[in-house]
Scaffold this motif. Structure first.
Motif, PDB file in Angstrom:
ATOM      1  N   LEU A 103       0.978  -1.291   0.027  1.00  0.00           N
ATOM      2  CA  LEU A 103      -0.197   0.071  -0.036  1.00  0.00           C
ATOM      3  C   LEU A 103       0.846   1.263  -0.121  1.00  0.00           C
ATOM      4  CD1 LEU A 103      -2.866   1.568   0.387  1.00  0.00           C
ATOM      5  CD2 LEU A 103      -2.344   1.377   2.962  1.00  0.00           C
ATOM      6  N   SER A 104       1.892   1.129   0.808  1.00  0.00           N
ATOM      7  CA  SER A 104       2.861   2.210   0.977  1.00  0.00           C
ATOM      8  C   SER A 104       4.192   1.986   1.064  1.00  0.00           C
ATOM      9  CB  SER A 104       2.286   3.295   1.961  1.00  0.00           C
ATOM     10  OG  SER A 104       2.167   2.490   3.249  1.00  0.00           O
ATOM     11  N   ALA A 105       5.233   2.926   1.159  1.00  0.00           N
ATOM     12  CA  ALA A 105       6.595   2.494   1.318  1.00  0.00           C
ATOM     13  C   ALA A 105       6.970   2.590   2.719  1.00  0.00           C
ATOM     14  CB  ALA A 105       7.398   3.634   0.731  1.00  0.00           C
ATOM     15  N   SER A 106       6.061   2.706   3.642  1.00  0.00           N
ATOM     16  CA  SER A 106       6.358   2.585   5.021  1.00  0.00           C
ATOM     17  C   SER A 106       5.044   2.461   5.972  1.00  0.00           C
ATOM     18  CB  SER A 106       7.025   3.723   5.569  1.00  0.00           C
ATOM     19  OG  SER A 106       6.347   4.808   5.752  1.00  0.00           O
ATOM     20  N   LEU A 107       5.178   1.583   7.043  1.00  0.00           N
ATOM     21  CA  LEU A 107       4.115   1.597   8.045  1.00  0.00           C
ATOM     22  C   LEU A 107       3.331   2.893   8.304  1.00  0.00           C
ATOM     23  CD1 LEU A 107       2.391  -0.221   9.863  1.00  0.00           C
ATOM     24  CD2 LEU A 107       4.363  -0.199  11.539  1.00  0.00           C
ATOM     25  N   THR A 108       4.502   4.179   8.569  1.00  0.00           N
ATOM     26  CA  THR A 108       4.117   5.282   8.933  1.00  0.00           C
ATOM     27  C   THR A 108       2.894   5.761   7.906  1.00  0.00           C
ATOM     28  OG1 THR A 108       5.917   5.754  10.048  1.00  0.00           O
ATOM     29  CG2 THR A 108       4.458   7.630   9.460  1.00  0.00           C
ATOM     30  N   GLU A 109       3.376   5.726   6.695  1.00  0.00           N
ATOM     31  CA  GLU A 109       2.271   6.017   5.630  1.00  0.00           C
ATOM     32  C   GLU A 109       1.106   5.353   5.492  1.00  0.00           C
ATOM     33  OE1 GLU A 109       4.089   7.935   1.719  1.00  0.00           O
ATOM     34  OE2 GLU A 109       4.603   5.704   1.952  1.00  0.00           O
ATOM     35  N   ALA A 110       1.047   3.866   5.891  1.00  0.00           N
ATOM     36  CA  ALA A 110       0.061   3.234   5.823  1.00  0.00           C
ATOM     37  C   ALA A 110      -1.160   3.760   7.042  1.00  0.00           C
ATOM     38  CB  ALA A 110       0.255   1.712   6.013  1.00  0.00           C
ATOM     39  N   LEU A 111      -0.446   3.759   8.109  1.00  0.00           N
ATOM     40  CA  LEU A 111      -1.125   4.443   9.353  1.00  0.00           C
ATOM     41  C   LEU A 111      -1.842   5.571   9.181  1.00  0.00           C
ATOM     42  CD1 LEU A 111       1.446   3.214  12.275  1.00  0.00           C
ATOM     43  CD2 LEU A 111      -0.881   2.196  11.761  1.00  0.00           C
ATOM     44  N   ARG A 112      -1.287   6.455   8.438  1.00  0.00           N
ATOM     45  CA  ARG A 112      -1.612   7.653   8.149  1.00  0.00           C
ATOM     46  C   ARG A 112      -3.062   7.589   6.977  1.00  0.00           C
ATOM     47  NH1 ARG A 112       0.460  12.290   3.888  1.00  0.00           N
ATOM     48  NH2 ARG A 112       1.312  10.370   3.233  1.00  0.00           N
ATOM     49  N   ILE A 113      -2.856   6.659   6.016  1.00  0.00           N
ATOM     50  CA  ILE A 113      -4.001   6.451   5.141  1.00  0.00           C
ATOM     51  C   ILE A 113      -5.062   5.575   5.974  1.00  0.00           C
ATOM     52  CG2 ILE A 113      -4.729   4.799   3.335  1.00  0.00           C
ATOM     53  CD1 ILE A 113      -1.618   5.308   2.314  1.00  0.00           C
ATOM     54  N   GLN A 114      -4.732   4.853   6.969  1.00  0.00           N
ATOM     55  CA  GLN A 114      -5.952   4.279   7.456  1.00  0.00           C
ATOM     56  C   GLN A 114      -6.680   5.311   8.479  1.00  0.00           C
ATOM     57  OE1 GLN A 114      -4.469   1.787  10.839  1.00  0.00           O
ATOM     58  NE2 GLN A 114      -6.117   0.353  10.483  1.00  0.00           N
ATOM     59  N   ARG A 115      -6.002   6.263   9.114  1.00  0.00           N
ATOM     60  CA  ARG A 115      -6.842   7.335   9.854  1.00  0.00           C
ATOM     61  C   ARG A 115      -7.603   8.268   8.841  1.00  0.00           C
ATOM     62  NH1 ARG A 115      -1.608   7.601  12.490  1.00  0.00           N
ATOM     63  NH2 ARG A 115      -0.920   9.403  11.198  1.00  0.00           N
ATOM     64  N   LEU A 116      -6.979   8.510   7.532  1.00  0.00           N
ATOM     65  CA  LEU A 116      -7.695   9.482   6.693  1.00  0.00           C
ATOM     66  C   LEU A 116      -8.886   8.469   6.034  1.00  0.00           C
ATOM     67  CD1 LEU A 116      -4.746  10.956   4.633  1.00  0.00           C
ATOM     68  CD2 LEU A 116      -6.429  12.089   5.965  1.00  0.00           C
ATOM     69  N   ALA A 117      -8.923   7.145   5.805  1.00  0.00           N
ATOM     70  CA  ALA A 117     -10.084   6.627   5.353  1.00  0.00           C
ATOM     71  C   ALA A 117     -11.178   6.577   6.363  1.00  0.00           C
ATOM     72  CB  ALA A 117      -9.396   5.117   4.985  1.00  0.00           C
ATOM     73  N   ALA A 118     -10.806   6.406   7.534  1.00  0.00           N
ATOM     74  CA  ALA A 118     -11.797   6.266   8.465  1.00  0.00           C
ATOM     75  C   ALA A 118     -12.447   7.942   8.568  1.00  0.00           C
ATOM     76  CB  ALA A 118     -11.301   6.053   9.983  1.00  0.00           C
ATOM     77  N   GLU A 119     -11.512   8.759   8.569  1.00  0.00           N
ATOM     78  CA  GLU A 119     -12.108  10.214   8.738  1.00  0.00           C
ATOM     79  C   GLU A 119     -13.026  10.612   7.462  1.00  0.00           C
ATOM     80  OE1 GLU A 119      -8.862  12.648   8.956  1.00  0.00           O
ATOM     81  OE2 GLU A 119      -8.144  11.943  10.977  1.00  0.00           O
ATOM     82  N   HIS A 120     -12.820  10.079   6.265  1.00  0.00           N
ATOM     83  CA  HIS A 120     -13.491  10.197   5.204  1.00  0.00           C
ATOM     84  C   HIS A 120     -14.478   9.273   4.825  1.00  0.00           C
ATOM     85  CE1 HIS A 120     -11.157  14.214   4.124  1.00  0.00           C
ATOM     86  NE2 HIS A 120     -10.055  13.426   4.495  1.00  0.00           N
ATOM     87  N   GLY A 121     -14.527   8.158   5.513  1.00  0.00           N
ATOM     88  CA  GLY A 121     -15.538   7.365   5.268  1.00  0.00           C
ATOM     89  C   GLY A 121     -15.631   6.675   3.966  1.00  0.00           C
ATOM     90  N   ALA A 296      -3.189  -4.094   5.426  1.00  0.00           N
ATOM     91  CA  ALA A 296      -1.877  -3.572   4.917  1.00  0.00           C
ATOM     92  C   ALA A 296      -0.909  -3.129   6.036  1.00  0.00           C
ATOM     93  CB  ALA A 296      -2.091  -2.501   3.990  1.00  0.00           C
ATOM     94  N   VAL A 297      -1.694  -2.561   6.935  1.00  0.00           N
ATOM     95  CA  VAL A 297      -1.085  -2.130   8.291  1.00  0.00           C
ATOM     96  C   VAL A 297      -0.338  -3.414   8.745  1.00  0.00           C
ATOM     97  CG1 VAL A 297      -1.302  -1.150  10.547  1.00  0.00           C
ATOM     98  CG2 VAL A 297      -2.225   0.061   8.621  1.00  0.00           C
ATOM     99  N   ARG A 298      -1.012  -4.555   9.088  1.00  0.00           N
ATOM    100  CA  ARG A 298      -0.425  -5.575   9.569  1.00  0.00           C
ATOM    101  C   ARG A 298       0.634  -6.345   8.850  1.00  0.00           C
ATOM    102  NH1 ARG A 298      -4.774 -10.352  10.282  1.00  0.00           N
ATOM    103  NH2 ARG A 298      -4.822 -10.320   8.260  1.00  0.00           N
ATOM    104  N   THR A 299       0.597  -6.324   7.640  1.00  0.00           N
ATOM    105  CA  THR A 299       1.649  -6.910   6.731  1.00  0.00           C
ATOM    106  C   THR A 299       2.880  -6.181   6.961  1.00  0.00           C
ATOM    107  OG1 THR A 299       0.541  -6.238   4.846  1.00  0.00           O
ATOM    108  CG2 THR A 299       0.056  -8.358   5.541  1.00  0.00           C
ATOM    109  N   LEU A 300       2.583  -4.756   6.826  1.00  0.00           N
ATOM    110  CA  LEU A 300       3.619  -3.798   6.747  1.00  0.00           C
ATOM    111  C   LEU A 300       4.508  -3.751   7.905  1.00  0.00           C
ATOM    112  CD1 LEU A 300       2.357  -0.852   4.622  1.00  0.00           C
ATOM    113  CD2 LEU A 300       4.495  -1.990   4.069  1.00  0.00           C
ATOM    114  N   ARG A 301       3.656  -4.034   9.221  1.00  0.00           N
ATOM    115  CA  ARG A 301       4.481  -4.042  10.431  1.00  0.00           C
ATOM    116  C   ARG A 301       5.393  -5.460  10.516  1.00  0.00           C
ATOM    117  NH1 ARG A 301       2.414  -1.273  14.732  1.00  0.00           N
ATOM    118  NH2 ARG A 301       0.450  -1.178  13.939  1.00  0.00           N
ATOM    119  N   VAL A 302       4.559  -6.421   9.897  1.00  0.00           N
ATOM    120  CA  VAL A 302       5.601  -7.454  10.104  1.00  0.00           C
ATOM    121  C   VAL A 302       6.733  -7.464   8.970  1.00  0.00           C
ATOM    122  CG1 VAL A 302       5.605 -10.171   9.398  1.00  0.00           C
ATOM    123  CG2 VAL A 302       3.675  -9.132  10.517  1.00  0.00           C
ATOM    124  N   ILE A 303       6.471  -6.826   7.881  1.00  0.00           N
ATOM    125  CA  ILE A 303       7.721  -6.698   7.075  1.00  0.00           C
ATOM    126  C   ILE A 303       8.870  -5.867   7.682  1.00  0.00           C
ATOM    127  CG2 ILE A 303       8.452  -6.077   4.827  1.00  0.00           C
ATOM    128  CD1 ILE A 303       6.688  -8.778   4.855  1.00  0.00           C
TER     129      ILE A 303
END
Length: 322
Positions: A103-121, A296-303
């Motif tokens: 999904l992204s180059a880093s876990l930090t980016e993926a967590l940001r996308i997760q927050r944005l997706a929840a905010e924007h529905g 995506a967050v879960r797998t990026l955390r593992v990677i």
């Protein structure tokens, strides 16, 4: 029916999954209508987008805001360094997203996308499509139904033969597929990672809750006779439980086709990318996709933990990273 704009025609190294996978899948799916393409900022991105638009009778956009306005869904397959930012921009514009893996180059980016997706529905579906293969769906159902009793270990092998090596290493490029599949089969997260290996081949030893463990061997071998470049040489899972063992060949069901030049496989039904678009369409309808940003967050955390483990030679506990 949802309208779709294709954004980015790159990936990791020489990948162009937009052209090879997503464009043809969207073109044949009854729930979606392609309306245009948009290049990313990488060299050649605009040219590839313009060619795809010309070849398929689509509109070629040059302004991201205009492209996002024209579509309900944004399919992002931009080079990995640009991908997370484009996905975030699409989410801020209120668009559903299908994103190439990772999904992204880093876990930090993926967590940001997760927050944005929840905010924007909106729905964001990462391309973890390997788990949607028929054999893996059946394996997940069997394990969840208790067919092997209480599972205690999974062994997974995911090996690609030949093709272009990933400049970021196959841990980043390929390992998310079997890691995601193992977590999907078990229905469990990962609590500790110990990893070893190099750019071409890695082994991940994973701990899960309730004393369950898994081992994932993943990478790229040399060219193998009879297999197309970047073809799957081995994709299998062995699930051991208290009351039995389940062995899964995830390259099946398929037909093996032999010609004078090479050997290949042909799926007997819709492919996993087609199934991924089914997941996207259902997710847009219900707001709860089968595969989402949390995966995506879960797998990026593992990677990322696996890379730290390789660098330090020590296991990494994920509870401290959550």
């Amino acid at each position: 029916m949802s309208t779709v704009v294709l954004v980015g025609f790159g990936g990791i190294g020489t990948q162009d999954h937009q052209t090879d996978m997503y464009l043809p899948a969207f073109a044949r799916h009854p729930a979606f209508t392609l309306v245009g393409t948009l290049g990313s900022a990488d060299p050649g991105g605009a040219e590839k987008a313009a060619k795809a638009a010309s070849d398929h009778g689509l509109r070629h956009f040059t302004d991201p805001a205009e492209a996002f306005t024209a579509a309900d869904v944004v399919c992002v397959a931009a080079p990995i360094g640009l991908r997370g930012g484009i996905v975030a921009d699409a989410v801020r514009a209120g668009k559903h997203v299908l994103a190439d893996k990772p999904l992204s180059a880093s876990l930090t980016e993926a967590l940001r996308i997760q927050r944005l997706a929840a905010e924007h529905g909106v729905v964001v579906v990462p391309a973890h499509h390997i788990r949607l293969g028929g054999a893996l769906r059946s394996a997940r159902a069997a394990v969840r139904a208790g067919r092997v009793g209480l599972p205690w270990n999974v062994q997974a092998d995911f090996l690609v033969a030949g093709g272009d090596p990933s400049p970021l290493g196959e841990l980043v490029n390929l390992a998310l597929y079997p890691v995601d599949a193992v977590c999907s089969i078990l229905g469990l997260d990962v609590t500790r990672v110990y990893a070893t290996g190099g750019p071409a081949l890695v082994t991940l030893m994973l701990d899960h809750p309730h004393g369950v463990t898994s081992t994932v061997v993943c990478g790229r071998t040399g060219t193998l006779h009879g297999l197309a470049p970047a073809g799957l040489a081995t994709h299998r899972y062995r699930v051991s439980g208290s009351h039995g063992v389940l062995t899964v060949d995830a390259t099946k069901p398929a037909l093996r086709v032999r010609t004078a030049e090479r050997q290949s496989t042909a799926w007997t039904g819709p492919g996993t990318v087609d199934a991924l678009l089914d997941v996207l369409a259902a997710g847009i309808r219900t707001g709860r996709p089968e595969i989402g940003v949390a995966d995506a967050v879960r797998t990026l955390r593992v990677i990322e933990a696996a890379q730290r483990s390789i660098d330090t030679g020590a296991p990494v506990h994920l509870e401290a990273d959550s």
